[in-house]
Design a protein around this motif. Structure first.
Motif, PDB file in Angstrom:
ATOM      1  N   LEU A  81      43.989  34.652  37.407  1.00 25.79           N
ATOM      2  CA  LEU A  81      42.619  34.833  36.625  1.00 25.79           C
ATOM      3  C   LEU A  81      42.587  36.550  36.392  1.00 25.79           C
ATOM      4  CD1 LEU A  81      39.933  34.074  35.244  1.00 25.79           C
ATOM      5  CD2 LEU A  81      38.983  34.004  37.715  1.00 25.79           C
ATOM      6  N   ILE A  82      42.556  36.972  37.480  1.00 23.42           N
ATOM      7  CA  ILE A  82      42.665  38.694  37.863  1.00 23.42           C
ATOM      8  C   ILE A  82      43.385  39.243  36.663  1.00 23.42           C
ATOM      9  CG2 ILE A  82      42.856  40.643  39.031  1.00 23.42           C
ATOM     10  CD1 ILE A  82      41.896  39.050  41.299  1.00 23.42           C
ATOM     11  N   ARG A  83      44.654  38.820  36.619  1.00 26.69           N
ATOM     12  CA  ARG A  83      45.365  39.404  35.711  1.00 26.69           C
ATOM     13  C   ARG A  83      44.867  39.384  34.044  1.00 26.69           C
ATOM     14  NH1 ARG A  83      51.493  37.078  36.630  1.00 26.69           N
ATOM     15  NH2 ARG A  83      51.651  38.691  34.789  1.00 26.69           N
ATOM     16  N   THR A  84      44.146  38.301  33.824  1.00 22.16           N
ATOM     17  CA  THR A  84      43.733  38.239  32.402  1.00 22.16           C
ATOM     18  C   THR A  84      42.434  38.993  32.139  1.00 22.16           C
ATOM     19  OG1 THR A  84      42.371  36.161  32.910  1.00 22.16           O
ATOM     20  CG2 THR A  84      44.692  35.748  32.441  1.00 22.16           C
ATOM     21  N   VAL A  85      41.802  39.591  33.023  1.00 24.52           N
ATOM     22  CA  VAL A  85      40.412  40.151  32.694  1.00 24.52           C
ATOM     23  C   VAL A  85      40.715  41.753  32.855  1.00 24.52           C
ATOM     24  CG1 VAL A  85      38.207  40.566  33.642  1.00 24.52           C
ATOM     25  CG2 VAL A  85      39.352  38.425  34.136  1.00 24.52           C
ATOM     26  N   LYS A  86      40.526  42.431  31.675  1.00 24.68           N
ATOM     27  CA  LYS A  86      40.708  43.614  31.423  1.00 24.68           C
ATOM     28  C   LYS A  86      39.814  44.541  32.354  1.00 24.68           C
ATOM     29  CE  LYS A  86      42.162  43.596  26.514  1.00 24.68           C
ATOM     30  NZ  LYS A  86      41.902  43.850  25.241  1.00 24.68           N
ATOM     31  N   PHE A  87      40.343  45.819  32.929  1.00 27.03           N
ATOM     32  CA  PHE A  87      39.764  46.717  33.923  1.00 27.03           C
ATOM     33  C   PHE A  87      38.274  47.020  33.220  1.00 27.03           C
ATOM     34  CE2 PHE A  87      39.683  50.858  32.441  1.00 27.03           C
ATOM     35  CZ  PHE A  87      40.556  50.906  31.521  1.00 27.03           C
TER      36      PHE A  87
END
Length: 392
Positions: A205-211
């Motif tokens: 999930l973290i990988r899909t959320v832009k910073f």
């Protein structure tokens, strides 16, 4: 590498991670708990050694740790997270409000000095609008006991890689270094999440959320990922001031699978020796007809309240007045026993659970003081159950 934060996230936070001991009124941090460790502010690049030195002097490893941070340095958060794991720490998301500091000055220089040089400070504790975002989440994952209240937030996003380049290397070299560093960062995060016993779904999930954005983990995600696996999560009892003050509690109760149902209770000012009590809960779509709710004070099981809620939109709501005897029993109880009879397609269903009454007596005293100056203007929006919060 650094998990960048937006200016809005940083608002109201100290520029470096601060840790201190706090003491509140009886049961401030739970039944029999009035002392805790506060960790708040942005995670700076020197945070880990400072936190390590502080915790080395705190022998009571059972003191819960309350986190309130927008995030910051990822590498430092991994180190602190592993330190909390070695202590078998209890971590919760919550804001510590020092009573020695004036309202709105919790992060100014004078208040921060008080927090860090005064030993154990007098404080209040709230989970409302508390947050542990970005890199703070890795501190939180390090604890062996983790709790996120329904009115607090644990939010994640991907990290932004910041390279310090000296000289004038060719663009291709810079791109290659950046790619290698990103691969290493992905591997380090995946390894940390796995080492903390958390589902790899979180890393995916973290990988899909832009910073530039944030994703606030929902209650089903917290449960499914193995972060907060309580079947019932509750807020503290709290006073809501206004033209018609009341005290309230929100609870999220696990239903079938990993779904959760949100409920709220409210107690209002006394009216001619009768006290208005309200209940609201999200509707279970599988219910065929009218459900009934019954609430019993465990200090005196002869004291009960309840009936058939009315449907209003996505909620079912029940309200009535209860006599002083019921209120007295509730104030003396450790739990309010809740039973729901629900007509389901195959057979009737009985849901049973207990909500914690710790802190109700203190909130009730505050309500009494607020009621004296209250008007009879209409009550605030009901119910006040917040919708699921998503990343911005």
């Amino acid at each position: 590498m650094r998990a960048k934060e937006t200016p809005a996230e940083k608002a109201g936070f100290a520029p470096r991670l601060t840790i201190y001991l706090a003491k509140g009124p009886p049961d401030a941090c739970g039944p029999g708990c009035d002392r805790w460790i506060a960790i708040e502010g942005e995670i700076d690049r020197d945070a880990a050694p400072r936190i390590r030195r502080f915790l080395a002097g705190v022998k009571d490893t059972h003191r819960p740790i309350y986190l309130h941070s927008p995030g910051g340095n990822v590498e430092q958060s991994y180190v602190i997270g592993r330190l909390l794991r070695s202590r078998k720490a209890i971590a919760r998301v919550g804001r510590t409000i020092a009573t020695a500091c004036a309202a709105g000055t919790q992060v100014d220089a004078a208040c921060l000095k008080t927090k860090t040089t005064s030993g154990e400070i007098e404080a209040e504790l709230t989970t409302r609008n508390a947050m542990c975002n970005s890199a703070c989440g890795y501190l939180f994952l390090g604890a062996t006991s983790r709790e996120v209240a329904p009115d607090a937030a644990l939010a994640v996003h991907n990290s932004r890689l910041v390279l310090v380049i000296r000289g004038n290397p060719p663009p291709g070299v810079v791109a290659e270094v950046r790619q290698r560093r990103m691969v290493t960062a992905e591997r380090e995060r995946a390894a940390f999440v796995a080492a903390m016993g958390i589902s790899r779904e979180l890393n995916d999930l973290i990988r899909t959320v832009k910073f530039e954005s944030l994703h606030v983990l929902t209650r089903p995600e917290l449960y499914r990922f193995g972060i907060d696996t309580r079947p019932l999560a509750e807020t503290m009892w709290r006073l809501e001031k206004g033209t018609r003050p009341f005290i309230s509690k929100i609870a999220m109760v696990k239903e079938n699978g990993s779904s959760f149902r949100t409920m709220e209770w409210r107690l209002f000012c006394e009216n001619k020796n009768r006290v208005p009590l309200m209940f609201a809960g999200e509707i279970d779509e599988a219910i065929l007809g009218k459900s009934t709710i019954l609430m019993t004070a465990d200090a005196d099981t002869t004291k009960e309240a309840g009936g058939s809620p009315m449907r209003a939109g996505k909620y079912e709501m029940w309200s009535d007045t209860v006599d002083p005897g019921m209120v007295k029993a509730m104030l003396a109880s450790r739990y309010l026993q809740v039973r729901e009879n629900r007509p389901m397609p195959d057979k009737p269903d009985m849901a049973k659970f207990d909500i914690d009454m710790t802190g109700l007596a203190s909130a009730w005293t505050q309500l009494g003081a607020s009621c004296q100056s209250a008007t009879t203007d209409p009550v605030s929006t009901w119910p006040a159950i917040p919708p699921p919060r998503r990343g911005s």
